[in-house]
Scaffold this motif. Structure first.
Motif, PDB file in Angstrom:
ATOM      1  N   SER A   1      -4.303  -1.967  -9.184  1.00  9.02           N
ATOM      2  CA  SER A   1      -4.276  -3.149  -8.309  1.00  9.02           C
ATOM      3  C   SER A   1      -4.347  -4.440  -9.118  1.00  9.02           C
ATOM      4  CB  SER A   1      -5.401  -3.099  -7.272  1.00  9.02           C
ATOM      5  OG  SER A   1      -6.668  -3.367  -7.837  1.00  9.02           O
TER       6      SER A   1
ATOM      7  N   ARG B   1      -1.262   3.900 -12.635  1.00  7.16           N
ATOM      8  CA  ARG B   1      -0.762   4.690 -11.498  1.00  7.16           C
ATOM      9  C   ARG B   1      -0.725   6.178 -11.861  1.00  7.16           C
ATOM     10  NH1 ARG B   1       1.080   8.000  -8.359  1.00  7.16           N
ATOM     11  NH2 ARG B   1       2.660   7.650  -6.766  1.00  7.16           N
TER      12      ARG B   1
ATOM     13  N   LYS C   1       0.864  -1.182   0.000  1.00  4.25           N
ATOM     14  CA  LYS C   1       0.000   0.000   0.000  1.00  4.25           C
ATOM     15  C   LYS C   1       0.894   1.224   0.000  1.00  4.25           C
ATOM     16  CE  LYS C   1      -3.745  -2.060   2.714  1.00  4.25           C
ATOM     17  NZ  LYS C   1      -4.608  -1.897   3.896  1.00  4.25           N
TER      18      LYS C   1
ATOM     19  N   THR D   1       0.288  -1.145 -15.411  1.00  7.12           N
ATOM     20  CA  THR D   1       0.322  -0.702 -14.011  1.00  7.12           C
ATOM     21  C   THR D   1       0.832   0.730 -13.915  1.00  7.12           C
ATOM     22  OG1 THR D   1       0.682  -2.993 -13.301  1.00  7.12           O
ATOM     23  CG2 THR D   1       1.172  -1.269 -11.693  1.00  7.12           C
TER      24      THR D   1
ATOM     25  N   TYR E   1      -8.136   0.985  -9.076  1.00  2.00           N
ATOM     26  CA  TYR E   1      -8.629  -0.357  -9.383  1.00  2.00           C
ATOM     27  C   TYR E   1      -7.746  -1.042 -10.429  1.00  2.00           C
ATOM     28  CZ  TYR E   1     -11.491  -4.290 -10.656  1.00  2.00           C
ATOM     29  OH  TYR E   1     -11.911  -5.568 -10.905  1.00  2.00           O
TER      30      TYR E   1
ATOM     31  N   GLN F   1      -1.110  -7.105  -9.578  1.00  2.00           N
ATOM     32  CA  GLN F   1      -1.230  -8.528  -9.235  1.00  2.00           C
ATOM     33  C   GLN F   1      -0.796  -9.413 -10.406  1.00  2.00           C
ATOM     34  OE1 GLN F   1      -5.180  -9.517  -7.792  1.00  2.00           O
ATOM     35  NE2 GLN F   1      -5.252  -7.627  -6.609  1.00  2.00           N
TER      36      GLN F   1
ATOM     37  N   PHE G   1      -2.505   3.620  -3.468  1.00  2.56           N
ATOM     38  CA  PHE G   1      -2.554   2.454  -4.361  1.00  2.56           C
ATOM     39  C   PHE G   1      -2.269   1.194  -3.563  1.00  2.56           C
ATOM     40  CE2 PHE G   1      -1.972   6.028  -7.077  1.00  2.56           C
ATOM     41  CZ  PHE G   1      -2.729   5.726  -8.191  1.00  2.56           C
ATOM     42  N   THR G   2      -2.755   0.071  -4.053  1.00  2.77           N
ATOM     43  CA  THR G   2      -2.566  -1.199  -3.374  1.00  2.77           C
ATOM     44  C   THR G   2      -2.579  -2.341  -4.393  1.00  2.77           C
ATOM     45  OG1 THR G   2      -3.418  -2.671  -1.631  1.00  2.77           O
ATOM     46  CG2 THR G   2      -5.061  -1.491  -2.950  1.00  2.77           C
ATOM     47  N   ASN G   3      -1.969  -3.447  -4.001  1.00  2.31           N
ATOM     48  CA  ASN G   3      -2.054  -4.653  -4.826  1.00  2.31           C
ATOM     49  C   ASN G   3      -3.084  -5.629  -4.258  1.00  2.31           C
ATOM     50  OD1 ASN G   3      -0.593  -5.455  -2.562  1.00  2.31           O
ATOM     51  ND2 ASN G   3       0.821  -6.746  -3.722  1.00  2.31           N
ATOM     52  N   GLU G   4      -3.887  -5.168  -3.307  1.00  2.92           N
ATOM     53  CA  GLU G   4      -4.971  -5.990  -2.779  1.00  2.92           C
ATOM     54  C   GLU G   4      -6.017  -6.220  -3.868  1.00  2.92           C
ATOM     55  OE1 GLU G   4      -6.009  -4.796   1.616  1.00  2.92           O
ATOM     56  OE2 GLU G   4      -5.575  -2.995   0.415  1.00  2.92           O
ATOM     57  N   THR G   5      -6.806  -7.259  -3.714  1.00  3.91           N
ATOM     58  CA  THR G   5      -7.918  -7.504  -4.622  1.00  3.91           C
ATOM     59  C   THR G   5      -9.051  -6.562  -4.255  1.00  3.91           C
ATOM     60  OG1 THR G   5      -7.283  -9.811  -4.920  1.00  3.91           O
ATOM     61  CG2 THR G   5      -9.563  -9.226  -5.454  1.00  3.91           C
ATOM     62  N   LEU G   6      -9.423  -5.726  -5.201  1.00  2.42           N
ATOM     63  CA  LEU G   6     -10.490  -4.753  -4.999  1.00  2.42           C
ATOM     64  C   LEU G   6     -11.715  -5.150  -5.813  1.00  2.42           C
ATOM     65  CD1 LEU G   6      -8.425  -1.434  -5.426  1.00  2.42           C
ATOM     66  CD2 LEU G   6      -8.844  -2.734  -3.323  1.00  2.42           C
TER      67      LEU G   6
END
Length: 195
Positions: free
Chosen positions: A100, A91, A6, A87, A97, A104, A10-15
């Motif tokens: 992320s 960004r 994070k 990506t 979204y 991934q 921004f994040t690489n979590e699944t959104l």
């Protein structure tokens, strides 16, 4: 499982993604809409993004055909590098979204996430190799100043080993994300997992 990154929102979590406008109800969708959803993406029938875009099924069909050819076609630029370009563009455009999802995919394909963290922190200095650095710099340039791209920008990619076909693949992946980001940013919002 990869680590959660994070940075700068921004994040690489699944959104998830939620549309601001009405989506098509799959139960009431026309046969053409169902067919287009099925050919677009495996999760299209449960995605607000596809369920909104399928209001115009032929446009979604054309979008999905182009997107899938650009991002998944064999040969040319390695898929991980296409995902890196996507990506970076996401960004720069502020599309949390898309960033992320494609962060991934880069991690899955490249088997590492160091560049993802760099892109989220400072895309202008991202990349662990001269080739990755050139891809990131070009993706920023085409996003921020598309009318100013010159032969020198293309040559910088070739100088780090990109072939003509790979340059074209990068151009395509960066360009389709200019479009994808605009749709995502202006039709809905990312939904973050509960902390």
């Amino acid at each position: 499982m990869s680590r959660i990154i994070k940075s700068h929102g921004f994040t690489n979590e699944t959104l998830e993604w939620r549309a601001w406008l009405d989506v098509v109800d799959v139960e009431g969708a026309s046969p053409e809409q169902i067919a287009v959803l099925e050919e677009s993406h495996p999760k299209a029938k449960v995605s607000d993004y596809y369920l909104f875009l399928v209001h115009q099924p032929e446009i979604l069909r054309q979008r999905s055909t182009a997107f899938n050819a650009i991002m998944y076609a064999p040969g040319g630029m390695p898929r991980a590098e296409r995902e890196l370009g996507a990506t970076v563009v996401s960004r720069i455009n502020g599309c949390v979204y898309c960033a992320s999802v494609h962060a991934q995919r880069f991690t899955q394909l490249a088997k590492r996430d160091d560049v993802v963290e760099q892109v989220f922190d400072d895309p202008a200095s991202a990349g662990t190799t001269p080739r990755e650095q050139a891809i990131a710099r070009f993706s920023i340039a085409i996003t921020e100043r598309p009318a100013e791209i010159s032969a020198a920008d293309i040559q910088a990619l070739k100088d780090v080993g990109l072939s003509d076909a790979e340059v074209l693949d990068l151009l395509h992946s960066d360009a389709i994300f200019a479009w994808a980001n605009r749709l995502m940013l202006n039709l809905g919002e990312p939904v973050f997992p509960q902390d």
